[in-house]
Motif scaffolding. Structure first.
Motif: not given
Length: 556
Positions: A408-411, A498-511
């Protein structure tokens, strides 16, 4: 701003079954009608067979030249027909006879109150002219007894001639009697020698103030002189101790000893307290950093002094040898410098070989673990590592081939590294790091899906690399599973990680991504690869950042 005090006291007739509450209610209701002063109910208390209550009043004169604060304390003993009162007042200017009397301002006269001598305070001047002999005898006897009594705490002004300037007295503290000559002669028959009323005016000062009586025999009576005498009495009263029955009342004693014009203490502002606490924590952190920097500065200073001493010794030696063969020494110095450059190049080559050996070791470990397709694995180990012309292509290849990674890293941060001279080496190390993460996630999820315990070697990425598991292509020394406490507890630095993750990992969409791999240990820009291990839930390792070192407490 000074504080100038006065006090006087007396009695109020009781009314109703709860006299204190009735008096307090009338005083508060009167303030609502007039609204030119404030009143604060300070509450009541029980003390044995008596009840007390206190009221606080305040106002500023019409021109804003001075302010007044008043404490009215009421005390009622069960079964009595009167309520005792004490009025203590403070002013920001010295009291003068022209000031409005506090007892009159708050309406004590409307309650039927009298002073300590039981003379009513309702009228500024009591006219006693043309009375009958019987009335004169009765009042003169009572007044004569009060004039010589040591318990009298209010002054009495007796006028037998009109003054040049009208004198109204001070209700509650200076009572004025305007009498004719008949009453004057009758009163003089009821007082001892030295207490007689002259043809003119006499101000009888209370014994507690220890002031001489003021006598005016000039005709006409000087109103200015009478007002000056009243002013001296008011200003003296501020230095007179409180009456014995009121001196030890806690509320009266505390009010009289303090400055009533001081602003009340405010409750601390919660938001301000939080900001102050945060500032103190940051200050403590800054002090810790400053202490470290001072220690480093001291060490550097000692190192500098040592080098300076060595330089001086070498300079002296150079001076000694320069006469022998300066050219030879210069040649030797050039050779030594060349040796240093050779060693630096050899060190870089050794580091590159070390990284390549770690990569080959990981591939061969996989071969030995599986026993099949050995030829393909050895061939893969013998092939040079993949080369990518840019970090963008490296990230694209990783996203396409490494199935257990979620990149999910920004380029943009990684693209900046492409312009650095060491970009090629960093891309090789980044590729090995990504493959190591993928191999770790694959091995761990395989065992978890089969219901098996991964064991200590697969407890985390660091253990995976440290134990040389198949597919581990990087050194454990460049892996960190968490940031320092300074970074973790600082909200600004934590948000930067703090970066983007799948909602299954964190409902906030970031961790929060605290774990990272160092592609360059010390030299700026010291690039980092931040990852989040979620193999226990989703079987995925997230790669949230690839780029220059993120900010710390030592950077802006």
């Amino acid at each position: 701003m000074g504080v100038h005090r006065i006090w006087h006291h007396g009695l109020v007739p009781t009314e109703g079954k709860r006299p204190l509450d009735a008096l307090r209610g009338r005083l508060i209701a009167r303030q609502r009608q007039h609204d030119d002063y404030t009143v604060t109910d300070l509450g009541s208390s029980d003390d044995g067979g008596s009840r007390r209550c206190d009221l606080k009043f305040g106002w500023t004169d019409s021109r804003g030249r001075y302010s007044v604060q008043v404490l009215l304390s009421l005390c009622y003993h069960a079964g009595e027909d009167r309520v005792a009162w004490l009025l203590a007042a403070a002013c920001t200017r010295p009291w003068r006879s022209c000031h409005e009397a506090p007892a009159q301002r708050i309406g004590l006269e409307e309650l039927g109150a009298s002073g300590s001598d039981e003379i009513p305070i309702e009228a500024p001047v009591l006219a006693m002219r043309g009375w009958s002999r019987e009335e004169c005898d009765r009042v003169a006897e009572l007044l004569g007894e009060a004039l010589v009594a040591d318990w009298r705490t209010s002054a009495v002004l007796v006028l037998t001639e009109p003054p040049t300037v009208p004198v109204d007295g001070w209700p509650g503290l200076v009572n004025v009697f305007d009498v004719d000559d008949r009453f004057r002669r009758t009163l003089n028959q009821h007082v001892p020698l030295g207490y007689e009323v002259p043809q003119g005016a006499r101000l009888y000062a209370p014994l507690c103030d220890q002031l001489p009586d003021f006598v005016e025999t000039a005709s006409p009576v000087s109103g200015e002189a009478l007002q000056g005498a009243i002013t001296r009495l008011l200003q003296t009263r501020g230095r007179t101790p409180l009456p014995e029955q009121w001196a030890e009342v806690p509320s009266v004693k505390a009010w009289y000893a303090a400055n009533p014009f001081d602003a009340p203490e405010r409750e601390p502002d919660a938001e301000l307290t939080e900001k102050l606490g945060r500032a103190e924590r940051e200050l403590a952190e800054a002090r810790g950093v400053l202490t470290i920097l001072r220690k480093k500065a001291k060490a550097h200073a000692e190192e500098r002094d040592r080098h300076a001493d060595e330089a001086k010794a070498l300079r002296r030696r150079l001076d000694d040898l320069s006469a022998v063969d300066v050219g030879y020494l210069r040649t030797q110095l050039a050779q030594l410098q060349g040796s240093v450059d050779d060693y630096a190049r050899a060190f870089e080559e050794t580091e590159a070989e070390r990284d390549e050996l770690r990569r080959v070791n990981g591939l061969l470990a996989g071969t030995l673990a599986r026993y099949h397709d050995a030829d393909d694995e050895v061939a893969a180990a013998e092939r040079p590592p993949e080369e990518f012309p840019s970090f963008a292509e490296l990230i694209g290849a990783a996203a396409a081939t490494l199935k257990h990674l979620a990149i999910t890293a920004e380029p943009a941060p990684a693209a900046i590294l492409d312009h650095h001279p060491k970009a090629t080496a960093w891309r090789r190390k980044a590729w090995d790091a990504l493959r190591t993460l993928d191999a770790y996630a694959s091995a761990r999820t395989t065992l978890l899906d089969a219901g098996q315990d991964p064991g200590p070697g697969l407890s985390d990425v660091l253990a995976f690399a440290r134990t040389g598991q198949p597919g581990s292509l990087i050194s454990a020394n460049i892996i960190a599973l968490a940031e320092s406490d300074t970074v973790t507890t600082n909200e600004r630095l934590r948000q930067a990680r703090t970066f983007r993750v799948d909602p299954r990992t964190n409902p906030a969409g970031r961790d929060y991504f605290g774990a990272h791999i160092a592609l360059e240990r010390f030299k700026a820009p010291a690039p980092r690869l931040h990852f989040l291990d979620d193999t226990d839930r989703t079987g995925t390792v997230y790669v949230g950042y690839l780029g220059a070192h993120l900010p710390t407490s030592k950077t802006n």
